[in-house]
Design an enzyme around this catalytic site. Structure first.
Site, PDB file in Angstrom:
ATOM      1  N   LYS A   2      -1.939 -36.650   6.463  1.00 64.69           N
ATOM      2  CA  LYS A   2      -0.882 -37.387   7.164  1.00 64.69           C
ATOM      3  C   LYS A   2      -1.165 -38.876   7.246  1.00 64.69           C
ATOM      4  O   LYS A   2      -0.248 -39.680   7.371  1.00 64.69           O
ATOM      5  CB  LYS A   2      -0.652 -36.785   8.547  1.00 64.69           C
ATOM      6  CG  LYS A   2      -0.019 -35.401   8.453  1.00 64.69           C
ATOM      7  CD  LYS A   2       0.284 -34.789   9.785  1.00 64.69           C
ATOM      8  CE  LYS A   2       0.959 -33.440   9.603  1.00 64.69           C
ATOM      9  NZ  LYS A   2       0.001 -32.387   9.144  1.00 64.69           N
TER      10      LYS A   2
HETATM   11  C1  PLP Z   1       0.541 -31.215   8.560  1.00 67.39           C
HETATM   12  C2  PLP Z   1      -0.426 -30.489   7.710  1.00 67.39           C
HETATM   13  C3  PLP Z   1      -0.010 -29.571   6.718  1.00 67.39           C
HETATM   14  C4  PLP Z   1       1.451 -29.183   6.501  1.00 67.39           C
HETATM   15  O1  PLP Z   1       2.251 -30.234   6.106  1.00 67.39           O
HETATM   16  P1  PLP Z   1       3.843 -30.066   5.954  1.00 67.39           P
HETATM   17  O2  PLP Z   1       4.444 -31.269   6.576  1.00 67.39           O
HETATM   18  O3  PLP Z   1       4.197 -28.812   6.664  1.00 67.39           O
HETATM   19  O4  PLP Z   1       4.114 -29.998   4.525  1.00 67.39           O
HETATM   20  C5  PLP Z   1      -0.978 -28.991   5.905  1.00 67.39           C
HETATM   21  N1  PLP Z   1      -2.284 -29.259   6.082  1.00 67.39           N
HETATM   22  C6  PLP Z   1      -2.731 -30.103   7.025  1.00 67.39           C
HETATM   23  C7  PLP Z   1      -4.191 -30.335   7.168  1.00 67.39           C
HETATM   24  C8  PLP Z   1      -1.827 -30.757   7.874  1.00 67.39           C
HETATM   25  O5  PLP Z   1      -2.284 -31.587   8.817  1.00 67.39           O
END
Ligand code: PLP
Length: 488
Positions: A112
């Site tokens: 993120k």
């Molecule tokens: C947020 C997150 C995801 C999932 O991301 P999406 O927005 O649902 O595609 C997968 N892995 C980690 C480590 C995350 O923090």
């Protein structure tokens, strides 16, 4: 670039407006009116760019005139300057034509950061030049609030309030949030569970007067700018592996459909993407959909990959918009029905066309632990539970060859989930310096009961927007800002 709502009944907006708005007034999601397109020559020309240079080239068409190009270039460069690895999104060959793309080299060690480092700076730039302020509010189950805080801590035009359930996030997760002691960051430990936090956020967004007084905003995964920033690493990896002269497939652990949708957008922009393979945990709404053509919500059950414990995949509506040939009336009708009945069915022809690109598989906790152990035995690499689901999906459905490699996205550093990794393979992942140092830093947070009036009073007391009222109106939704507070 102009942005339209997937439900067709909200104002057309420019990039800066879309950035601050989140959900459209008609309850839909904003998408670009058209896709910028990069042809084979343009792609070849990108092969030697650094990550930040590539990000600028790919995303500038989405920003358009909303931000002067020189200023935008500066924002992009600074967004990736603090990452701990050159080239930002490194690839590791793990055999059998599968390559692991490490997306955990940002400040909070999860993917993120790749979007939120830029989104925070975009907020600051746009708000500063308008002379406005906003208050960002979100709830987090642990893994995701930290990326939002890290992205906004250096933004004086933004106050960030993140609610986490007291005592129910891991120590590492808590410290990643609470050791950020910038004056515009407010960590609130709620005496309750994650659902209580999320309910508080939803109630506050639904309170029109409160929302307007505090200029509430969100940086959740439906924010278009996050999707835009996430397209970059798809190009970066594919170009390294031989695109545009080769097709590349991707395996993506996803719950909200945000990350994998960015891969779809990359393909719309001209990247030769062969398949997009979705990895779900036991909360498998997406996998069930791609097996049956029926999207149906179930209860969420906690798993070892908590960032994918999601019941409704919000970003899926953006794909639906394209599957319905951008017929917003049909999207609106389908979504209203889905909201009422918890069920959405795609007609055979459209479903088949979706399945030409997308495939999906699920992995429960037991399988996740086994996947971590298997990879560790084979290559010595430690995977976090989310990344392990992606690697499993790559092996299961990727059909990787020399000619068509598969990139599995590693979305978090294994040291963010040390218990699961140790349980799986007996080795505790070593914490990078940035995590190890957290134990010595002072923490700052306040504890509040799960009482909406008390949280509202606290926010009114602390939000600086209350001292500097400004009069613009944005992001009103008839659906009352549903989902607006989920920092996923
Ligand atoms: C947020 C997150 C995801 C999932 O991301 P999406 O927005 O649902 O595609 C997968 N892995 C980690 C480590 C995350 O923090």
């Amino acid at each position: 670039m102009r942005y339209i709502s997937s439900r067709g009944d909200a104002p057309v907006l420019s990039f800066d407006e879309v950035l601050l708005t989140g959900l459209a007034r008609d309850g839909g999601l904003y998408v670009p009116e058209s896709w910028p397109h990069f042809d084979v020559a343009a792609l070849r020309d990108m092969a030697s760019l650094s990550y930040a240079e590539l990000a600028l080239r790919l995303t500038h068409p989405f920003v358009g005139k909303a931000i002067p190009k020189a200023a935008y270039a500066g924002l992009v460069a600074r967004s990736y300057a603090g990452f701990d690895h050159d080239p930002i999104a490194p690839l590791r060959d793990i055999g059998g034509g599968v390559h692991l793309m490490e997306l955990f080299h940002g400040p909070t060690l999860a993917f993120k950061d790749y979007a939120l480092q830029l989104v925070g700076r975009l907020f600051e730039h746009v708000l500063e030049s308008r002379g406005e302020r906003v208050t960002i509010l979100g709830a987090t189950s642990g893994d995701t609030g930290s990326a939002a805080i890290a992205g906004c801590a250096a933004c004086p035009s933004v106050d960030v309030f993140i609610l986490h359930p007291k005592g129910r996030v891991s120590e590492v997760q808590r410290r990643q949030m609470t050791t950020v002691t910038a004056p515009n960051v407010f960590n609130i430990a709620i005496e309750g569970d994650f659902d209580d936090c999320q309910d508080l956020v939803k109630t506050l967004f639904n309170d029109t007067a409160f929302r307007q007084d505090l200029r509430l905003s969100a940086v959740n995964s439906i924010n278009w700018a996050r999707i835009m920033a996430q397209t970059v690493y798809y190009f970066f990896a594919a170009l390294k592996l031989g695109a545009p002269d080769k097709e590349v497939s991707f395996a993506v652990p996803t719950g909200n459909f945000g990350n994998v949708y960015a891969g779809y957008v990359a393909r719309c922009m001209g990247l030769p993407v062969k398949r997009l393979i979705i990895g779900s945990n036991r909360n498998d709404i997406l996998t069930r959909f791609f097996e049956s053509g029926v999207m149906e919500t179930h209860e969420v059950t906690p798993s070892l990959s908590p960032s994918m414990d999601i019941q409704v995949s919000s970003n899926f509506e953006r794909l639906l918009f394209d599957l319905f040939d951008r017929d917003s009336e049909r999207v609106a009708a389908a979504m209203v029905k889905f909201r009422k009945s918890g069920r959405l069915t795609l007609k055979t022809k459209r479903f088949r066309s979706a399945c030409e690109l997308f495939a999906a598989c699920r992995l429960d906790d037991e399988g996740t632990l086994a996947a971590i152990a298997r990879e560790h035995e084979k290559t010595g690499i430690l995977l976090d539970p989310h990344s392990a689901i992606g690697v499993h999906a790559a092996h299961q459905l990727g059909e990787a060859t020399e000619e068509t490699p598969v990139v599995a996205l590693a979305t978090a550093h294994p040291a963010k989930f040390p218990e699961a990794v140790e349980q799986a393979c007996g080795t505790r992942p070593q914490a990078p310096v940035s995590l190890a140092g957290l134990a010595d830093l002072p923490e700052r947070f306040d504890v509040l009961p799960a009482d909406v009036d008390i949280v509202a009073v606290y926010m009114r007391e602390h939000a600086t927007v209350m001292d500097a009222m400004n009069g613009s109106d944005r992001g009103e939704t008839e659906e009352g800002g549903q989902g607006a507070g989920e920092v996923q």
